[in-house]
Write an enzyme that holds these catalytic residues in place. Sequence first.
Site, PDB file in Angstrom:
ATOM      1  N   CYS A   2      33.025  -5.303  25.378  1.00 28.25           N
ATOM      2  CA  CYS A   2      32.699  -4.384  26.460  1.00 28.25           C
ATOM      3  C   CYS A   2      33.794  -3.324  26.606  1.00 28.25           C
ATOM      4  O   CYS A   2      34.682  -3.203  25.770  1.00 28.25           O
ATOM      5  CB  CYS A   2      32.555  -5.155  27.775  1.00 28.25           C
ATOM      6  SG  CYS A   2      31.482  -6.613  27.632  1.00 28.25           S
ATOM      7  N   ASP A 103      31.173 -17.111  27.797  1.00 28.49           N
ATOM      8  CA  ASP A 103      32.599 -17.390  27.642  1.00 28.49           C
ATOM      9  C   ASP A 103      33.395 -16.794  28.804  1.00 28.49           C
ATOM     10  O   ASP A 103      34.518 -17.234  29.085  1.00 28.49           O
ATOM     11  CB  ASP A 103      33.125 -16.878  26.299  1.00 28.49           C
ATOM     12  CG  ASP A 103      32.825 -15.405  26.045  1.00 28.49           C
ATOM     13  OD1 ASP A 103      32.027 -14.808  26.795  1.00 28.49           O
ATOM     14  OD2 ASP A 103      33.371 -14.856  25.068  1.00 28.49           O
ATOM     15  N   ILE A 290      29.060   0.703   1.766  1.00 25.12           N
ATOM     16  CA  ILE A 290      29.058   2.148   1.558  1.00 25.12           C
ATOM     17  C   ILE A 290      29.392   2.431   0.102  1.00 25.12           C
ATOM     18  O   ILE A 290      30.215   1.745  -0.512  1.00 25.12           O
ATOM     19  CB  ILE A 290      30.085   2.817   2.493  1.00 25.12           C
ATOM     20  CG1 ILE A 290      29.507   2.981   3.903  1.00 25.12           C
ATOM     21  CG2 ILE A 290      30.542   4.162   1.968  1.00 25.12           C
ATOM     22  CD1 ILE A 290      30.490   3.522   4.917  1.00 25.12           C
ATOM     23  N   SER A 362      35.060  -8.270   9.638  1.00 25.10           N
ATOM     24  CA  SER A 362      35.855  -7.332   8.838  1.00 25.10           C
ATOM     25  C   SER A 362      37.035  -8.059   8.206  1.00 25.10           C
ATOM     26  O   SER A 362      37.554  -9.024   8.762  1.00 25.10           O
ATOM     27  CB  SER A 362      36.358  -6.183   9.720  1.00 25.10           C
ATOM     28  OG  SER A 362      37.374  -5.439   9.082  1.00 25.10           O
ATOM     29  N   GLY A 363      37.474  -7.573   7.048  1.00 25.45           N
ATOM     30  CA  GLY A 363      38.570  -8.211   6.320  1.00 25.45           C
ATOM     31  C   GLY A 363      39.952  -7.758   6.730  1.00 25.45           C
ATOM     32  O   GLY A 363      40.937  -8.078   6.044  1.00 25.45           O
TER      33      GLY A 363
END
Length: 594
Positions: A2, A103, A290, A362-363
């Site tokens: 958020c 949560d 991509i 994501s890495g």
Amino acid sequence: MCRIAGLIAEGLNQSQIRASVTAMCNTMQHGGPDDEGIYEDESAGLAFGHRRLSIIDLSKNGHQPMTDPRNRVWITFNGEIYNYRELRANLERSGVTFNTQTDTEVLIQVYCKWGTSGFNKLRGIFAFALYDSARFETYLVRDSSGVKPLYYSSNRQRLAFASEIKAFKAAGIATQPNTVWPVLLLAYGHIPEPQTTLKDVYSLPKGHYLCRNKNGSVKLEKYTCEVIGDQILTINGAEDGIRHLLNASVKRQMLSDAPIGVFLSGGIDSSILSLLANEEGGEQLKTISIFFNEKQYNERQYQNAVLKKIAGNTNTHLVTERDFSKHFPDILAAMDMPTTDGINSWFISKYAHDTGLKAVLSGIGADELFGGYPSFKRIRFIKQLRRFPASLLLKTSRLSIGNFKRLSYLAYDHSAADYLFLRGLYTVSDIALILNIHEAEVSQILFDQNTHSRSGNYDKLHAAWYETNIYMQNQLLRDTDVMSMCHGLEVRVPFLDEDLQAFTSHIDPAIRFEKGRPKQLLIDSFKDILPQAVWNRPKMGFTFPLQQWMKNNPDVVNTGRYKGSFAKKTIEGFKSGTTHWSQAFALYQVQAHV
């Protein structure tokens, strides 16, 4: 995930406070398109605002700001608590009852039971504000890796906070520029914490909380603890631990009531995450990739090597120079603060959002943990180079040969100078010429405080500290958050799981870093599932053809818009190929704002 904002202010009536918080939240609507809410306590001169992106418990039960059954504790929360189910079970055993599946409610009860000591029990990515009405205390809290941003401005009469810098300006809370940011951007390529582009607005340090009491006094406390454990001295032990903990992290972070996917670039890190997420998500998993027409940047063959092994839904997108030119104004508008990064994150986040995703893995973090950057090899040279006289090192700033000019940073006996030698954009003398100020003023801004760690060992652990706490913290994480949230997307980072980081920190550096190619330990830990085509390749990184694309952008290369002969000469050098695009991009942004 958020966007949050709030204001506690003496001397303002409640309608003014409400209007300010409303303006802050409206400015950040892109990051919370699903719901909005405001909580007010007129007796405390307080208002909390919230813009919601629904990920866990998509019902109205997740509405924020949220409170406990006694209306004692109020919270506005940005992020995810990955271990909330374990914490909830623990709390239920002690008699706590819950009314939602969120949560957020667990987070409230963690505080109610354990107070501030409960913050260290949290595993996740988060930034939240909590008001304890019984104690008249307000807390601002940020996760241990600083994945989620939280900015604040404080004095005796006021505490304001928000997830984005632009919110302070929109509400008129802080409008004066921080005059040092152009120097910082030209040196670092980003604005390092705690500085921002606004005067008296700062970034809350990761792993810390700020407490404001009823008298208006503020204290900043670190809540994270040093993890003590035995050093891991065997390769098998290291590989087993990495496999187990990264698997657990991915499984934990796949938890979502909204669609979730993975960024698959074709590199080692994202490929491992995609393969592990496939084991958990199967056919429901979506990968976002991509590719480019420019062959030297195209990683499609490596992406395909991974995609052949997974069962999920594949989403690949061609990004062209025309796309870049079309969206360049949108990318600049999305930046919360100037940076030389984030363009790639803007595009991949756009495509993830267009695919219907609300969360992705994501890495980020693997290169920092396992030695994936050139700096891990280069840092050993600093100790030898510092033996040269400072006067000689300073003269290298007059060279016209690219990166050799950065040797001049080593004339300054400061830890920031070490980092800037490794990654800096412009030298002290060049920055002074661009901004038409004295070199002494530039060096004072860059080196007036010892804000960075400096062991003097100049080893790979030292490089890991720099990459984690400066480059990743201030550039990768910040820009990823801003660019993803402008598309209403949450980015999760399994490599930054607290347990995995703690384990990795105990691996003997000779095992963690010294096994041949960069990230060899990570590769060996997953060689049974990772295609050889992916790990047996040159490192590329998630890179766009920006050297060419920006050179063809008339706005960037229009020398008439730049002030001063040095700036014009730099852009001419960019057009001829002797200046890197990141230097041109930083200069472009400084000249647009100053």
